[in-house]
Design a protein around this motif. Structure first.
Motif, PDB file in Angstrom:
ATOM      1  N   ARG A  59      13.530   0.067   8.087  1.00 52.51           N
ATOM      2  CA  ARG A  59      13.276  -0.157   9.512  1.00 52.51           C
ATOM      3  C   ARG A  59      12.187   0.771  10.046  1.00 52.51           C
ATOM      4  O   ARG A  59      11.691   0.559  11.154  1.00 52.51           O
ATOM      5  CB  ARG A  59      14.558   0.053  10.321  1.00 52.51           C
ATOM      6  CG  ARG A  59      15.658  -0.915   9.959  1.00 52.51           C
ATOM      7  CD  ARG A  59      16.812  -0.808  10.927  1.00 52.51           C
ATOM      8  NE  ARG A  59      17.930  -1.637  10.525  1.00 52.51           N
ATOM      9  CZ  ARG A  59      18.973  -1.886  11.288  1.00 52.51           C
ATOM     10  NH1 ARG A  59      19.047  -1.368  12.497  1.00 52.51           N
ATOM     11  NH2 ARG A  59      19.939  -2.653  10.849  1.00 52.51           N
ATOM     12  N   LEU A  60      11.815   1.782   9.284  1.00 56.21           N
ATOM     13  CA  LEU A  60      10.806   2.737   9.723  1.00 56.21           C
ATOM     14  C   LEU A  60       9.859   3.047   8.569  1.00 56.21           C
ATOM     15  O   LEU A  60      10.295   3.368   7.468  1.00 56.21           O
ATOM     16  CB  LEU A  60      11.461   4.038  10.193  1.00 56.21           C
ATOM     17  CG  LEU A  60      10.493   5.194  10.524  1.00 56.21           C
ATOM     18  CD1 LEU A  60       9.660   4.862  11.761  1.00 56.21           C
ATOM     19  CD2 LEU A  60      11.270   6.490  10.732  1.00 56.21           C
ATOM     20  N   ARG A  61       8.567   2.908   8.839  1.00 59.83           N
ATOM     21  CA  ARG A  61       7.557   3.381   7.915  1.00 59.83           C
ATOM     22  C   ARG A  61       6.840   4.551   8.570  1.00 59.83           C
ATOM     23  O   ARG A  61       6.395   4.467   9.723  1.00 59.83           O
ATOM     24  CB  ARG A  61       6.523   2.293   7.606  1.00 59.83           C
ATOM     25  CG  ARG A  61       5.517   2.717   6.529  1.00 59.83           C
ATOM     26  CD  ARG A  61       4.327   1.787   6.426  1.00 59.83           C
ATOM     27  NE  ARG A  61       3.470   1.887   7.598  1.00 59.83           N
ATOM     28  CZ  ARG A  61       3.069   0.850   8.306  1.00 59.83           C
ATOM     29  NH1 ARG A  61       3.482  -0.365   7.984  1.00 59.83           N
ATOM     30  NH2 ARG A  61       2.279   1.009   9.356  1.00 59.83           N
ATOM     31  N   PHE A  62       6.722   5.656   7.832  1.00 67.44           N
ATOM     32  CA  PHE A  62       6.049   6.835   8.361  1.00 67.44           C
ATOM     33  C   PHE A  62       5.162   7.411   7.266  1.00 67.44           C
ATOM     34  O   PHE A  62       5.643   7.853   6.227  1.00 67.44           O
ATOM     35  CB  PHE A  62       7.059   7.885   8.828  1.00 67.44           C
ATOM     36  CG  PHE A  62       6.416   9.048   9.539  1.00 67.44           C
ATOM     37  CD1 PHE A  62       6.176   8.993  10.898  1.00 67.44           C
ATOM     38  CD2 PHE A  62       6.048  10.190   8.846  1.00 67.44           C
ATOM     39  CE1 PHE A  62       5.585  10.048  11.565  1.00 67.44           C
ATOM     40  CE2 PHE A  62       5.449  11.256   9.492  1.00 67.44           C
ATOM     41  CZ  PHE A  62       5.217  11.185  10.860  1.00 67.44           C
ATOM     42  N   ASN A  63       3.851   7.386   7.508  1.00 67.25           N
ATOM     43  CA  ASN A  63       2.870   7.918   6.567  1.00 67.25           C
ATOM     44  C   ASN A  63       2.086   9.033   7.239  1.00 67.25           C
ATOM     45  O   ASN A  63       1.723   8.921   8.418  1.00 67.25           O
ATOM     46  CB  ASN A  63       1.893   6.834   6.108  1.00 67.25           C
ATOM     47  CG  ASN A  63       2.589   5.691   5.399  1.00 67.25           C
ATOM     48  OD1 ASN A  63       3.707   5.833   4.915  1.00 67.25           O
ATOM     49  ND2 ASN A  63       1.931   4.551   5.335  1.00 67.25           N
TER      50      ASN A  63
ATOM     51  N   GLY B 242       0.782  -1.228   0.000  1.00 68.03           N
ATOM     52  CA  GLY B 242       0.000   0.000   0.000  1.00 68.03           C
ATOM     53  C   GLY B 242       0.810   1.273   0.000  1.00 68.03           C
ATOM     54  O   GLY B 242       0.240   2.371  -0.033  1.00 68.03           O
ATOM     55  N   GLN B 243       2.127   1.160   0.029  1.00 70.83           N
ATOM     56  CA  GLN B 243       2.965   2.349   0.120  1.00 70.83           C
ATOM     57  C   GLN B 243       3.019   3.145  -1.185  1.00 70.83           C
ATOM     58  O   GLN B 243       3.514   4.264  -1.200  1.00 70.83           O
ATOM     59  CB  GLN B 243       4.387   1.968   0.546  1.00 70.83           C
ATOM     60  CG  GLN B 243       4.495   1.565   2.014  1.00 70.83           C
ATOM     61  CD  GLN B 243       4.140   2.716   2.940  1.00 70.83           C
ATOM     62  OE1 GLN B 243       3.085   2.728   3.568  1.00 70.83           O
ATOM     63  NE2 GLN B 243       5.023   3.706   3.038  1.00 70.83           N
ATOM     64  N   HIS B 244       2.557   2.563  -2.270  1.00 72.39           N
ATOM     65  CA  HIS B 244       2.570   3.267  -3.555  1.00 72.39           C
ATOM     66  C   HIS B 244       1.161   3.633  -4.004  1.00 72.39           C
ATOM     67  O   HIS B 244       0.918   3.797  -5.205  1.00 72.39           O
ATOM     68  CB  HIS B 244       3.267   2.407  -4.617  1.00 72.39           C
ATOM     69  CG  HIS B 244       4.661   2.018  -4.238  1.00 72.39           C
ATOM     70  ND1 HIS B 244       5.679   2.929  -4.139  1.00 72.39           N
ATOM     71  CD2 HIS B 244       5.197   0.810  -3.907  1.00 72.39           C
ATOM     72  CE1 HIS B 244       6.797   2.309  -3.771  1.00 72.39           C
ATOM     73  NE2 HIS B 244       6.524   1.030  -3.627  1.00 72.39           N
ATOM     74  N   GLU B 245       0.232   3.780  -3.072  1.00 75.36           N
ATOM     75  CA  GLU B 245      -1.140   4.112  -3.398  1.00 75.36           C
ATOM     76  C   GLU B 245      -1.531   5.423  -2.724  1.00 75.36           C
ATOM     77  O   GLU B 245      -1.231   5.655  -1.557  1.00 75.36           O
ATOM     78  CB  GLU B 245      -2.081   2.993  -2.974  1.00 75.36           C
ATOM     79  CG  GLU B 245      -1.772   1.680  -3.693  1.00 75.36           C
ATOM     80  CD  GLU B 245      -2.770   0.591  -3.369  1.00 75.36           C
ATOM     81  OE1 GLU B 245      -3.872   0.928  -2.896  1.00 75.36           O
ATOM     82  OE2 GLU B 245      -2.443  -0.583  -3.582  1.00 75.36           O
ATOM     83  N   ALA B 246      -2.235   6.263  -3.475  1.00 77.21           N
ATOM     84  CA  ALA B 246      -2.540   7.622  -3.009  1.00 77.21           C
ATOM     85  C   ALA B 246      -3.814   7.646  -2.177  1.00 77.21           C
ATOM     86  O   ALA B 246      -4.873   8.086  -2.620  1.00 77.21           O
ATOM     87  CB  ALA B 246      -2.672   8.566  -4.201  1.00 77.21           C
ATOM     88  N   HIS B 247      -3.723   7.138  -0.962  1.00 73.78           N
ATOM     89  CA  HIS B 247      -4.834   7.193  -0.027  1.00 73.78           C
ATOM     90  C   HIS B 247      -4.279   7.080   1.389  1.00 73.78           C
ATOM     91  O   HIS B 247      -3.121   6.710   1.605  1.00 73.78           O
ATOM     92  CB  HIS B 247      -5.861   6.085  -0.292  1.00 73.78           C
ATOM     93  CG  HIS B 247      -5.295   4.697  -0.179  1.00 73.78           C
ATOM     94  ND1 HIS B 247      -4.902   4.134   1.020  1.00 73.78           N
ATOM     95  CD2 HIS B 247      -5.047   3.752  -1.122  1.00 73.78           C
ATOM     96  CE1 HIS B 247      -4.472   2.913   0.823  1.00 73.78           C
ATOM     97  NE2 HIS B 247      -4.523   2.662  -0.477  1.00 73.78           N
ATOM     98  N   SER B 248      -5.113   7.385   2.374  1.00 74.09           N
ATOM     99  CA  SER B 248      -4.696   7.319   3.778  1.00 74.09           C
ATOM    100  C   SER B 248      -5.445   6.225   4.512  1.00 74.09           C
ATOM    101  O   SER B 248      -5.817   6.369   5.670  1.00 74.09           O
ATOM    102  CB  SER B 248      -4.943   8.669   4.459  1.00 74.09           C
ATOM    103  OG  SER B 248      -6.281   9.090   4.265  1.00 74.09           O
ATOM    104  N   GLU B 249      -5.669   5.135   3.859  1.00 82.14           N
ATOM    105  CA  GLU B 249      -6.417   4.021   4.413  1.00 82.14           C
ATOM    106  C   GLU B 249      -5.661   3.366   5.569  1.00 82.14           C
ATOM    107  O   GLU B 249      -4.444   3.188   5.529  1.00 82.14           O
ATOM    108  CB  GLU B 249      -6.670   3.004   3.299  1.00 82.14           C
ATOM    109  CG  GLU B 249      -7.544   1.837   3.676  1.00 82.14           C
ATOM    110  CD  GLU B 249      -7.892   1.015   2.450  1.00 82.14           C
ATOM    111  OE1 GLU B 249      -8.087  -0.193   2.583  1.00 82.14           O
ATOM    112  OE2 GLU B 249      -7.956   1.598   1.352  1.00 82.14           O
ATOM    113  N   THR B 250      -6.392   2.984   6.606  1.00 81.69           N
ATOM    114  CA  THR B 250      -5.834   2.230   7.734  1.00 81.69           C
ATOM    115  C   THR B 250      -6.204   0.765   7.562  1.00 81.69           C
ATOM    116  O   THR B 250      -7.376   0.436   7.384  1.00 81.69           O
ATOM    117  CB  THR B 250      -6.390   2.742   9.071  1.00 81.69           C
ATOM    118  OG1 THR B 250      -6.019   4.097   9.252  1.00 81.69           O
ATOM    119  CG2 THR B 250      -5.862   1.911  10.228  1.00 81.69           C
ATOM    120  N   VAL B 251      -5.219  -0.115   7.590  1.00 75.87           N
ATOM    121  CA  VAL B 251      -5.449  -1.542   7.394  1.00 75.87           C
ATOM    122  C   VAL B 251      -5.027  -2.297   8.645  1.00 75.87           C
ATOM    123  O   VAL B 251      -3.917  -2.125   9.147  1.00 75.87           O
ATOM    124  CB  VAL B 251      -4.669  -2.070   6.174  1.00 75.87           C
ATOM    125  CG1 VAL B 251      -4.950  -3.556   5.980  1.00 75.87           C
ATOM    126  CG2 VAL B 251      -5.040  -1.290   4.924  1.00 75.87           C
TER     127      VAL B 251
END
Length: 784
Positions: A571-575, A84-93
């Motif tokens: 090691r870190l994902r930040f959206n 989902g990191q290459h999709e233009a939305h702020s969805e919580t999964v």
């Protein structure tokens, strides 16, 4: 080094964006527990948002391999999921493992782990109300389309009570904010919540979980999945939930026990390499005690205590006789059954993918509630609701989402039929008729056509556009009110028939946006969307013909921008994202005034102009082997620009002093909507090996929710504003991954914080629905 590859492919993308299946690298330390996903025993990372890239059509792709299979191998390299990191939305999964770790057993539990989300019970009913980023409809009358639509495997549930007993054997749950209906389903203003249940598997698998905790809460969940032949596979899953009643009355009697059972089945036929047929069905029965509240205030000198988990109930035997129930059992309760079936077909051509879903859902609801939470026989309500919904969707999309030009188009049709009646005991209101029966039929038909396009104008820049047109036609038929004599049970006079009323919405919606892939691991996007939601009817204790006049459709113009980043060698994902909503004709459950002696009642009104803005971020970090940290943040603020409405608190105070209902209106321009401004949740999970074949996992997590005021009490404070609350939870798991079992002990709300999650009012009674107190329990999980 082994590789971890996620091959669970889904069709369509929320923005039509070219999202490729990535190689996802995870550390050995991320193997917090072994759980069953789609029936296959696999190791899951104990992290907040590990799930496949989401789609909006919910019509999954017929992968050349078995569609539900997952090829998962593990890497010794630490890293976060890139799904989902290459999709233009702020969805919580929320993955299956996350739902288990956070002990998400009912839908209201989801608010503890998702930002800017509200899920609240509706006035003592099993029906739930959903809101995302402040956009949502309190559907007390259960006859209107929600602003936030629930979907189960791509099937819309437009009647909120349908979601009862849903949350078991889930692969993942996703919360998508903002206007929707551009790539599937119906148009909405607030967004959608998508539930993806476990799928059939090509190999035989089975699982059983026993969960027992405080207040004799017992939940048993299990599934069996596997092949019937080389091309046909099945899955059967079920749950039973009993006990858990933590409320009591002044005499010590317990209240709130669940009594719910559910079954779900799926059959998949892989016809050939390019086509697949799936048949599904489900059944749920709910005999639970109805949600009940704590009486905070009344004008009848009914005793009020400070114990939030204390409630009261009463049932007039005359009322019970008229509606035909046993008067000896005075507890409010549910007697509901839901079932449904669906058929899906997917065909993949060399140039496009064709997908269809046909679904039929039914509701048979018999619900007794006590609206005043009082020992007195005031405010008893009995709802009888028989509804069914048929839906059909067909969708065609280009076969390669990663192509420079991607398109998708579809047609969605739904038809619902409802016959509803409810009896209301209004004997608490002086000089009123003591028992009213409101009944009506409602027919609805919806037709949505949508198209979405995306085009990569540059290697790193993709433009997105979409539009839809939806026609929604509703008719309320034979709206009737009958008055009963409580002593004789006979109808007084002739029932009043208010006739028929119609509402037609015919509107276009659209969105445009762009996303820029700055580097392989950093993406930014902007999106402008206009969405709408159809009109509807109040249908609440009808006294005048004006009450069946439809309220207007609502519109939201949404501006959103954000970025997604994976840093420090994954090691870190930040959206993060920010949004602003320009809200027109906001639909909300508020106060209406009918001729005396009834005075104030609940009803839907439109707030002409309002706005909401806010920000969200989620973070996942793997600082060293074995430790996973997650954090969610949500901020929202909403206010009215133009809105004049009745002031319920002032009118109730005036009535208490004078005995006369008098219209008192307030101009609420500039007033806050009372949204919970801040929502936070986070977790720290650490896993370590014990001996050779065993491992331990320890988790500590928390959630915080800001204060909230219901729309009926705009601008009010004190008891009318639910205070903020902080919850601390933890679990410890001992597992044997190779032997496929685990044992867990857990605690929820360890500080035993007393708080409430919603409030309601009926005449001059005001009550709140308490949240869960401290629960301590244990769970045993076996998988094969």
């Amino acid at each position: 080094m082994f590789r971890y590859q996620y091959e669970k492919c889904r069709s369509g993308h929320r923005i039509g964006m070219a999202s490729t299946l990535e190689t996802i690298l995870l550390p050995m330390s991320a193997l917090a527990q072994t759980e069953t996903v789609s029936g296959k025993s696999v190791a899951h990372a104990a992290a907040t948002h590990i799930a496949p890239a989401k789609h909006t059509g919910k019509l999954r792709s017929p992968n050349r391999q078995a569609q539900t299979s997952e090829s998962i191998v593990v890497s010794s390299r630490r890293g976060v999921s890139g799904a989902g990191q290459h999709e233009a939305h702020s969805e919580t999964v929320l993955s299956r493992q996350e739902l288990l770790n956070r002990n998400i057993r009912t839908l209201t539990d989801i608010v503890r782990v998702a930002p800017n989300l509200i899920i609240q019970p509706s006035f003592g009913s099993a029906a739930l109300n959903f809101a995302i980023r402040g956009v949502g409809l309190m559907d007390f009358t259960q006859n209107n389309m929600p602003s936030v639509m629930p979907y189960v495997d791509g099937v819309a549930y437009p009647i909120s009570i349908m979601t009862s007993g849903l949350l078991f054997d889930m692969d993942d749950v996703s919360i998508a904010p903002g206007p929707s209906g551009f790539t599937h389903g119906q148009a909405t203003t607030g967004g959608e919540i998508d539930f993806h249940t476990g799928d059939p598997t090509p190999q035989f698998h089975a699982g059983l979980t026993e969960d027992y905790s405080s207040y004799n809460r017992n939940r048993v969940e299990g599934f069996v999945s596997g092949p019937l032949s080389r091309s046909v596979s099945f899955r059967i899953a079920g749950q039973s939930m009993t006990g858990g009643g933590f409320q009591h009355n002044a005499r010590g009697a317990k209240y709130g026990n669940a009594d719910l059972g559910a079954l779900r089945g799926k059959l998949k036929w892989q016809i050939d390499d390019t086509s697949r047929l799936e048949v599904g069905g489900h059944w749920t029965t709910d005999q639970s005690e109805s949600a009940s509240g704590h009486n905070m205030y009344n004008t009848y000198h009914v005793p009020v205590t400070s114990d939030l988990v204390e409630t009261e109930w009463g049932l007039d035997p005359r009322f019970a006789k008229i509606i035909g129930i046993n008067p000896d059992n005075k507890k409010p309760r549910e007697d509901n059954m839901f079932w449904g079936a669906n058929v899906r077909y997917t065909k993949e051509y060399s140039w496009a993918r064709l997908s269809t879903i046909s679904a039929y859902e039914t509701v048979d609801e018999h619900e007794l509630t006590n609206q005043t939470n009082s020992i007195l026989a005031y405010g008893n309500m009995f709802r009888n609701n028989q509804s069914n919904v048929f839906s059909q969707e067909i969708k065609l999309e280009s076969i390669k989402p990663s192509a420079r030009f991607h398109w998708e188009a579809g047609l969605y049709y739904s038809r619902s039929r409802m016959a509803q009646s409810f009896w209301y005991d209004s004997s608490d209101r002086p000089n009123t008729t003591p028992l009213n029966k409101t009944s009506y039929s409602e027919n609805q038909q919806n037709f949505n056509q949508y198209v979405q396009l995306s085009y990569a104008v540059l290697p790193k820049l993709r433009l997105i556009s979409a539009f839809n047109h939806e026609s929604d036609d509703r008719q309320m038929l034979n709206a009737t009110n009958a008055i009963y004599n409580l002593n004789t049970g006979a109808v007084v006079g002739t029932p009043t028939n208010f006739g028929n009323s119609g509402a037609l919405t015919n509107q276009f919606a659209g969105r445009v946006g762009a996303q820029y892939q700055a580097t392989r691991n950093i993406m930014a996007y902007v999106m402008i969307s206009r969405g709408f939601k159809p009109d509807g009817f109040s249908a609440n204790i009808m006294q005048t013909a004006a009450q069946i006049k439809p309220f207007k459709p609502e519109q939201v113009l949404s501006y959103e921008g954000g970025f997604k980043a994976m840093l420090f060698d994954r090691r870190l994902r930040f959206n993060a994202s920010g949004f602003y909503y320009d809200y027109r004709d906001q639909q909300q459950w508020n106060t209406v005034l009918v001729p005396p002696p009834f005075g104030v009642l609940g009803g839907y009104v439109n707030a002409p102009r309002s706005y909401i803005y806010g920000a969200e971020f989620d973070m996942e970090a793997h600082p060293f082997r074995g430790l996973v940290l997650t954090q969610n943040f949500g901020y929202e603020y909403g206010a009215y620009s133009q809105f004049q409405s009745y002031n319920r608190a002032a009118m109730t105070t005036h009535f208490a002093a004078t005995g006369v209902w008098t219209p008192i209106a307030t101009n609420y321009a500039g007033y806050s909507m009372g949204l919970p401004n801040l929502t936070l949740s986070g977790a720290a999970t650490y896993t370590w090996k014990v001996m050779k074949d065993y491992q331990m996992t320890f988790d500590a997590d928390y959630s915080y929710r800001g204060a909230q005021t219901q729309p009926q009490y705009i601008g009010q404070t004190g008891m009318y504003r639910a205070p903020d609350y902080f919850l601390l939870n933890s679990f410890l798991t001992f597992s044997a991954p190779k032997q496929h079992w685990s044992v867990t002990v857990y605690g929820q709300n360890l500080a035993d914080r007393r708080y409430w999650i919603s409030s309601s009012t009926q005449a001059t009674f005001y009550g709140v629905t308490p949240g869960l107190p401290r629960f301590v329990g244990g769970r045993i999980n076996l998988n094969y």
